[in-house]
Design a protein around this motif. Structure first.
Motif, PDB file in Angstrom:
ATOM      1  N   LEU A  49     -13.589   0.871  11.874  1.00 20.40           N
ATOM      2  CA  LEU A  49     -14.349   0.430  13.046  1.00 20.40           C
ATOM      3  C   LEU A  49     -15.641   1.227  13.207  1.00 20.40           C
ATOM      4  CD1 LEU A  49     -11.652  -0.317  15.773  1.00 20.40           C
ATOM      5  CD2 LEU A  49     -12.772  -1.861  14.167  1.00 20.40           C
ATOM      6  N   ASN A  50     -15.630   2.492  12.793  1.00 21.37           N
ATOM      7  CA  ASN A  50     -16.870   3.262  12.798  1.00 21.37           C
ATOM      8  C   ASN A  50     -17.897   2.640  11.871  1.00 21.37           C
ATOM      9  OD1 ASN A  50     -17.072   6.131  14.252  1.00 21.37           O
ATOM     10  ND2 ASN A  50     -14.926   5.770  13.752  1.00 21.37           N
ATOM     11  N   GLY A  51     -17.415   2.123  10.734  1.00 19.33           N
ATOM     12  CA  GLY A  51     -18.310   1.440   9.822  1.00 19.33           C
ATOM     13  C   GLY A  51     -18.871   0.163  10.420  1.00 19.33           C
ATOM     14  N   VAL A  52     -18.049  -0.555  11.183  1.00 19.52           N
ATOM     15  CA  VAL A  52     -18.495  -1.789  11.829  1.00 19.52           C
ATOM     16  C   VAL A  52     -19.527  -1.483  12.915  1.00 19.52           C
ATOM     17  CG1 VAL A  52     -17.767  -3.739  13.249  1.00 19.52           C
ATOM     18  CG2 VAL A  52     -16.351  -3.005  11.319  1.00 19.52           C
ATOM     19  N   VAL A  53     -19.290  -0.413  13.673  1.00 21.16           N
ATOM     20  CA  VAL A  53     -20.198  -0.033  14.751  1.00 21.16           C
ATOM     21  C   VAL A  53     -21.604   0.250  14.218  1.00 21.16           C
ATOM     22  CG1 VAL A  53     -20.707   1.822  16.393  1.00 21.16           C
ATOM     23  CG2 VAL A  53     -18.439   0.801  16.347  1.00 21.16           C
ATOM     24  N   GLY A  54     -21.689   0.728  12.967  1.00 21.38           N
ATOM     25  CA  GLY A  54     -22.988   1.022  12.376  1.00 21.38           C
ATOM     26  C   GLY A  54     -23.903  -0.181  12.291  1.00 21.38           C
ATOM     27  N   TYR A  55     -23.348  -1.378  12.365  1.00 21.88           N
ATOM     28  CA  TYR A  55     -24.157  -2.598  12.309  1.00 21.88           C
ATOM     29  C   TYR A  55     -24.618  -3.054  13.695  1.00 21.88           C
ATOM     30  CZ  TYR A  55     -23.068  -3.173   7.372  1.00 21.88           C
ATOM     31  OH  TYR A  55     -22.985  -3.008   6.012  1.00 21.88           O
ATOM     32  N   TYR A 101      19.103  -0.008  -2.144  1.00 17.97           N
ATOM     33  CA  TYR A 101      18.275  -0.299  -3.321  1.00 17.97           C
ATOM     34  C   TYR A 101      17.933  -1.789  -3.376  1.00 17.97           C
ATOM     35  CZ  TYR A 101      16.710  -0.325  -8.170  1.00 17.97           C
ATOM     36  OH  TYR A 101      15.966  -0.476  -9.304  1.00 17.97           O
ATOM     37  N   PRO A 102      16.672  -2.143  -3.657  1.00 20.32           N
ATOM     38  CA  PRO A 102      15.531  -1.312  -4.096  1.00 20.32           C
ATOM     39  C   PRO A 102      14.666  -0.779  -2.970  1.00 20.32           C
ATOM     40  CG  PRO A 102      14.945  -3.606  -4.320  1.00 20.32           C
ATOM     41  CD  PRO A 102      16.346  -3.584  -3.762  1.00 20.32           C
ATOM     42  N   ASN A 103      15.194  -0.677  -1.754  1.00 26.17           N
ATOM     43  CA  ASN A 103      14.497  -0.039  -0.626  1.00 26.17           C
ATOM     44  C   ASN A 103      13.124  -0.655  -0.351  1.00 26.17           C
ATOM     45  OD1 ASN A 103      15.918   2.593  -2.256  1.00 26.17           O
ATOM     46  ND2 ASN A 103      16.528   2.198  -0.152  1.00 26.17           N
ATOM     47  N   ARG A 104      13.096  -1.971  -0.199  1.00 26.51           N
ATOM     48  CA  ARG A 104      11.836  -2.663   0.068  1.00 26.51           C
ATOM     49  C   ARG A 104      11.709  -2.989   1.542  1.00 26.51           C
ATOM     50  NH1 ARG A 104      11.888  -6.998  -4.988  1.00 26.51           N
ATOM     51  NH2 ARG A 104      11.470  -5.490  -6.654  1.00 26.51           N
ATOM     52  N   ASN A 105      10.661  -2.448   2.156  1.00 28.27           N
ATOM     53  CA  ASN A 105      10.349  -2.737   3.551  1.00 28.27           C
ATOM     54  C   ASN A 105       8.929  -3.290   3.589  1.00 28.27           C
ATOM     55  OD1 ASN A 105       9.504  -2.524   6.305  1.00 28.27           O
ATOM     56  ND2 ASN A 105      11.151  -1.070   6.677  1.00 28.27           N
ATOM     57  N   ILE A 106       8.810  -4.607   3.650  1.00 20.92           N
ATOM     58  CA  ILE A 106       7.504  -5.250   3.550  1.00 20.92           C
ATOM     59  C   ILE A 106       6.582  -4.832   4.701  1.00 20.92           C
ATOM     60  CG2 ILE A 106       6.272  -7.432   3.411  1.00 20.92           C
ATOM     61  CD1 ILE A 106       8.035  -6.779   1.002  1.00 20.92           C
ATOM     62  N   GLY A 107       7.125  -4.810   5.912  1.00 13.28           N
ATOM     63  CA  GLY A 107       6.311  -4.452   7.067  1.00 13.28           C
ATOM     64  C   GLY A 107       5.734  -3.056   6.958  1.00 13.28           C
ATOM     65  N   LEU A 108       6.580  -2.105   6.590  1.00 16.81           N
ATOM     66  CA  LEU A 108       6.131  -0.720   6.466  1.00 16.81           C
ATOM     67  C   LEU A 108       5.168  -0.559   5.294  1.00 16.81           C
ATOM     68  CD1 LEU A 108       6.609   1.826   8.071  1.00 16.81           C
ATOM     69  CD2 LEU A 108       8.424   2.447   6.469  1.00 16.81           C
ATOM     70  N   TYR A 109       5.437  -1.296   4.226  1.00 17.56           N
ATOM     71  CA  TYR A 109       4.542  -1.230   3.064  1.00 17.56           C
ATOM     72  C   TYR A 109       3.145  -1.724   3.425  1.00 17.56           C
ATOM     73  CZ  TYR A 109       2.341  -2.576  -1.335  1.00 17.56           C
ATOM     74  OH  TYR A 109       1.448  -2.743  -2.351  1.00 17.56           O
ATOM     75  N   VAL A 110       3.086  -2.826   4.161  1.00 12.51           N
ATOM     76  CA  VAL A 110       1.783  -3.400   4.528  1.00 12.51           C
ATOM     77  C   VAL A 110       1.021  -2.456   5.463  1.00 12.51           C
ATOM     78  CG1 VAL A 110       0.651  -5.263   5.802  1.00 12.51           C
ATOM     79  CG2 VAL A 110       2.478  -5.776   4.171  1.00 12.51           C
ATOM     80  N   LEU A 111       1.711  -1.914   6.471  1.00 15.32           N
ATOM     81  CA  LEU A 111       1.040  -1.087   7.468  1.00 15.32           C
ATOM     82  C   LEU A 111       0.713   0.311   6.963  1.00 15.32           C
ATOM     83  CD1 LEU A 111       3.003  -2.074  10.695  1.00 15.32           C
ATOM     84  CD2 LEU A 111       0.610  -2.561  10.179  1.00 15.32           C
ATOM     85  N   TYR A 112       1.566   0.868   6.112  1.00 14.46           N
ATOM     86  CA  TYR A 112       1.384   2.264   5.681  1.00 14.46           C
ATOM     87  C   TYR A 112       0.628   2.391   4.362  1.00 14.46           C
ATOM     88  CZ  TYR A 112       2.753   6.682   3.462  1.00 14.46           C
ATOM     89  OH  TYR A 112       2.748   7.872   2.784  1.00 14.46           O
ATOM     90  N   GLN A 113       0.810   1.445   3.447  1.00 17.53           N
ATOM     91  CA  GLN A 113       0.184   1.552   2.126  1.00 17.53           C
ATOM     92  C   GLN A 113      -0.979   0.576   1.946  1.00 17.53           C
ATOM     93  OE1 GLN A 113       0.781   3.716  -0.201  1.00 17.53           O
ATOM     94  NE2 GLN A 113       2.825   4.544   0.083  1.00 17.53           N
ATOM     95  N   LEU A 114      -0.720  -0.705   2.186  1.00 19.95           N
ATOM     96  CA  LEU A 114      -1.724  -1.719   1.882  1.00 19.95           C
ATOM     97  C   LEU A 114      -2.879  -1.720   2.884  1.00 19.95           C
ATOM     98  CD1 LEU A 114      -2.542  -4.029   0.031  1.00 19.95           C
ATOM     99  CD2 LEU A 114      -1.194  -5.578   1.467  1.00 19.95           C
ATOM    100  N   ALA A 115      -2.568  -1.751   4.175  1.00 24.32           N
ATOM    101  CA  ALA A 115      -3.623  -1.828   5.192  1.00 24.32           C
ATOM    102  C   ALA A 115      -4.592  -0.642   5.125  1.00 24.32           C
ATOM    103  CB  ALA A 115      -3.003  -1.941   6.585  1.00 24.32           C
ATOM    104  N   LEU A 120     -10.062   1.417   3.828  1.00 23.23           N
ATOM    105  CA  LEU A 120     -10.931   2.324   3.087  1.00 23.23           C
ATOM    106  C   LEU A 120     -11.953   1.556   2.245  1.00 23.23           C
ATOM    107  CD1 LEU A 120      -8.474   5.113   1.846  1.00 23.23           C
ATOM    108  CD2 LEU A 120     -10.414   5.396   3.401  1.00 23.23           C
ATOM    109  N   VAL A 121     -11.484   0.527   1.552  1.00 27.79           N
ATOM    110  CA  VAL A 121     -12.384  -0.261   0.704  1.00 27.79           C
ATOM    111  C   VAL A 121     -13.447  -0.947   1.553  1.00 27.79           C
ATOM    112  CG1 VAL A 121     -12.534  -2.251  -0.831  1.00 27.79           C
ATOM    113  CG2 VAL A 121     -10.687  -0.598  -1.123  1.00 27.79           C
ATOM    114  N   LEU A 122     -13.048  -1.536   2.682  1.00 29.24           N
ATOM    115  CA  LEU A 122     -14.002  -2.210   3.554  1.00 29.24           C
ATOM    116  C   LEU A 122     -15.008  -1.226   4.135  1.00 29.24           C
ATOM    117  CD1 LEU A 122     -11.721  -4.753   5.467  1.00 29.24           C
ATOM    118  CD2 LEU A 122     -13.375  -5.240   3.646  1.00 29.24           C
ATOM    119  N   PHE A 123     -14.551  -0.042   4.516  1.00 32.09           N
ATOM    120  CA  PHE A 123     -15.462   0.979   5.037  1.00 32.09           C
ATOM    121  C   PHE A 123     -16.500   1.351   3.987  1.00 32.09           C
ATOM    122  CE2 PHE A 123     -16.599   5.506   5.374  1.00 32.09           C
ATOM    123  CZ  PHE A 123     -17.191   5.516   6.627  1.00 32.09           C
ATOM    124  N   PHE A 124     -16.056   1.551   2.754  1.00 32.07           N
ATOM    125  CA  PHE A 124     -16.995   1.903   1.684  1.00 32.07           C
ATOM    126  C   PHE A 124     -18.016   0.791   1.472  1.00 32.07           C
ATOM    127  CE2 PHE A 124     -18.332   1.743  -2.753  1.00 32.07           C
ATOM    128  CZ  PHE A 124     -18.817   3.033  -2.930  1.00 32.07           C
TER     129      PHE A 124
END
Length: 212
Positions: A49-55, A101-115, A120-124
């Motif tokens: 959001l800091n990156g967005v504010v720059g515009y 096993y295999p310990n898959r939590n889609i919600g946590l994966y999306v919020l903690y790893q993917l998002a 970061l990529v969008l900010f860059f």
């Protein structure tokens, strides 16, 4: 950017108790883990959001912009923290399958790893366009690229080299030590980058092009 730095401090404090081997009861450690993961998601959302504010889509530093950033970050924090605790403590039993096993939590994966990675990529990309095309500067990009490289090195230590360090030192240290160091250096470079293109009142301002 001050909110981003506060979030980073919270992350580092939590890391002492989540990955630092600090003796804690199970439930207390789970609580710190929930805060840790929630703070990671919320902090990187604030960075984006800091990156967005720059515009200048909305005026920087106004109660509206600060409130929007803060409230949305709190929502990200609560959402990630809740899923973490619900997974660990089985409040609703919705995430119980992820405990086996295999310990898959889609919600946590999306919020903690993917998002956070997407943030970061969008900010860059946002800042690279702003600096190169709008401000017509080159030097600030050196700071931004340095931040990316340092962060990437930290992640390599965490996810690739860590097991070799752990084996070589008989479990005394692992890649998290180096990941923390390189992440700190990356945050410093983000701070230097931001100071070089803004008029924020930093203790040690960096001279260079600026926008208002």
């Amino acid at each position: 950017m001050q909110l981003f730095l506060i979030g980073y401090i919270i992350i580092e404090i939590c890391e002492i108790f989540t990955v630092g081997g600090f003796p804690l009861s199970t439930n207390v450690r789970l609580g710190f883990t929930a805060v840790h993961l929630g703070a990671i998601t919320a902090t990187l959302w604030v960075l984006l959001l800091n990156g967005v504010v720059g515009y200048q889509i909305m005026d920087d530093g106004t109660p509206f912009s600060l409130g929007l950033i803060l409230l949305s970050a709190i929502a990200m924090f609560i959402g990630t923290g809740y899923i973490t605790l619900d997974t660990a403590l089985s409040w609703t039993h919705h995430f119980d399958l992820s405990l086996t096993y295999p310990n898959r939590n889609i919600g946590l994966y999306v919020l903690y790893q993917l998002a956070p990675l997407v943030f970061l990529v969008l900010f860059f990309l946002l800042e690279a366009y702003l600096v190169l095309r709008v401000l017509g500067e080159r030097k600030p990009m050196l700071y931004l690229i340095a931040a990316v490289i340092l962060f990437a090195i930290g992640q390599i230590f965490e996810y690739v080299i860590s097991k070799y360090i752990c084996s070589g030192t008989s479990g005394k240290i692992n890649g998290t030590l180096f990941e923390t160091l390189f992440t700190l250096l990356s945050v410093v470079m983000v701070w230097v980058f931001w100071s070089s293109i803004t008029e924020d009142d930093w203790p040690m301002p960096v001279t260079g092009g600026a926008y208002t």
